[in-house]
Scaffold this active site. Structure first.
Site, mmCIF file in Angstrom:
data_model
loop_
_atom_site.group_PDB
_atom_site.id
_atom_site.type_symbol
_atom_site.label_atom_id
_atom_site.label_comp_id
_atom_site.label_asym_id
_atom_site.label_seq_id
_atom_site.Cartn_x
_atom_site.Cartn_y
_atom_site.Cartn_z
ATOM 1 N N SER A 1 36.786 78.161 -38.699
ATOM 2 C CA SER A 1 37.211 78.918 -39.880
ATOM 3 C C SER A 1 36.496 80.269 -39.911
ATOM 4 O O SER A 1 36.895 81.183 -40.642
ATOM 5 C CB SER A 1 36.893 78.127 -41.161
ATOM 6 N N GLU B 1 40.850 65.696 -42.620
ATOM 7 C CA GLU B 1 41.227 66.853 -43.437
ATOM 8 C C GLU B 1 42.661 66.698 -43.952
ATOM 9 O O GLU B 1 43.576 66.318 -43.199
ATOM 10 C CB GLU B 1 41.113 68.141 -42.605
HETATM 11 O O1 KIV Z 1 36.351 75.194 -39.277
HETATM 12 C C1 KIV Z 1 36.250 74.575 -40.320
HETATM 13 O O2 KIV Z 1 35.930 75.139 -41.363
HETATM 14 C C2 KIV Z 1 36.541 73.144 -40.303
HETATM 15 C C3 KIV Z 1 36.550 72.350 -41.563
HETATM 16 C C4 KIV Z 1 36.702 70.908 -41.279
HETATM 17 C C5 KIV Z 1 35.484 72.540 -42.511
HETATM 18 O O3 KIV Z 1 36.806 72.636 -39.265
#
Ligand code: KIV
Length: 304
Positions: A64, A199
């Site tokens: 992310s 998720e």
């Molecule tokens: O990259 C990310 O933020 C994730 C989430 C599961 C928090 O993979």
């Protein structure tokens, strides 16, 4: 540059939590003891250090990063080198939490050998203690486990599958897809995954998987029955620019705080209120007297 003192981290002293390093086996033990696991994403030194000192158990250098730090539209663009760069910064900050790195899109989608080679880089070059991979990739999980690299799996809404899913949609909403998810979760655990991120799945499905799985589940948009919870740092603090998803709880409005502080600084500069005399360096007294004498001489050259 900032020359403000930034001594080495003292663990989690500010939260009053003793610095006992969190490891992958420790997460399994937490599940056995019914102790919830707190997890958060992390991308740089100062925020990771604050999260570590606040007692978070697992810090994920999430892909992310691509969106919340680098400004991309989705997670697909971030590279192995960028993820390594940020993992190193997080690693330098963290004393207690388990540091997990997300393997970015493309870095493990070819052969198992390529995935393994990239995972080794996260451990060797950046100090990651585990890697996270999306999807039911049992062969790769087995290879990583054999290579002594702990793995966190990630099922359900897997953002790297954005184009296949046709958007960010809650997954496993039918009996059939829920069954497939349970099957994949068990298969990942059997292949050696040490924990599993779930998720964007219905609470009931995540609860059933958690109850039947020997490894801890860490939920994001997967309800309260998971063994732990993870949020994106910027979501938790209100450092985002769009309405939050349903599963996000904003614990602060740091965005407004930061914007107001910067506006205040700009106004002070524009009104010559910053820096003050106290915030300025001064010549030593002797040099000041000398320079005053020199200016007096310059102003009245005929005298003395
Ligand atoms: O990259 C990310 O933020 C994730 C989430 C599961 C928090 O993979």
């Amino acid at each position: 540059m900032s020359i403000t003192n930034f001594p080495a981290g003292q663990g989690s002293a500010s939260a009053g939590i003793p610095v006992t390093k969190v490891t992958m086996p420790a997460l399994a033990e937490m599940k056995r003891q019914g102790k919830p696991i707190s997890a958060l994403t992390a991308y740089d030194y100062s925020s990771s250090r604050l999260a570590d000192e606040a007692g978070i158990d697992l810090l994920l250098v999430g892909d992310s990063l691509a969106m919340v730090v680098l400004g991309h539209e989705n997670t697909l663009a971030v590279t192995v080198d960028e993820m390594l760069h940020h993992t190193r910064a997080v690693r330098r900050a963290v004393r207690r939490a388990l540091v997990v790195s997300d393997m970015p899109f493309g870095s493990y989608h070819g052969t198992v050998a390529e995935g393994l080679a990239n995972a080794v880089r996260f451990v060797k070059e950046a100090g990651a203690e585990a890697v996270k991979i999306e999807g039911p990739r049992m062969g790769l999980v087995r290879a990583l486990t054999e290579a002594e690299i702990p793995v966190v799996g990630h099922l359900g809404l897997t953002p790297q599958s954005l184009h296949r899913m046709g958007g960010y949609r809650v997954q496993a909403r039918t009996a059939e897809t829920a069954e497939k998810l349970k099957h994949d979760a068990l298969a990942l655990a059997e292949a050696g995954a040490g924990a599993l991120v779930l998720e964007g799945v219905p609470r009931e499905v995540a609860g059933a998987i958690t109850a039947g799985l020997p490894i801890p589940t860490i939920g994001i948009g997967a309800g309260p029955e998971c063994d732990g919870q993870i949020l994106v740092y910027h979501d938790l603090l209100g450092l985002t620019f769009a309405p939050a998803a349903k599963f996000v709880r904003r614990y602060a409005d740091a965005g407004s705080l930061v914007r107001e502080a910067i506006e205040h600084y700009r106004e002070d500069v524009e009104h010559r209120l910053f820096p003050s005399d106290l915030e300025s360096y001064h010549l030593p007294q002797a040099a000041r007297t000398e320079s005053e004498t020199e200016s007096e001489k310059a102003e009245a050259p005929g005298k003395a």
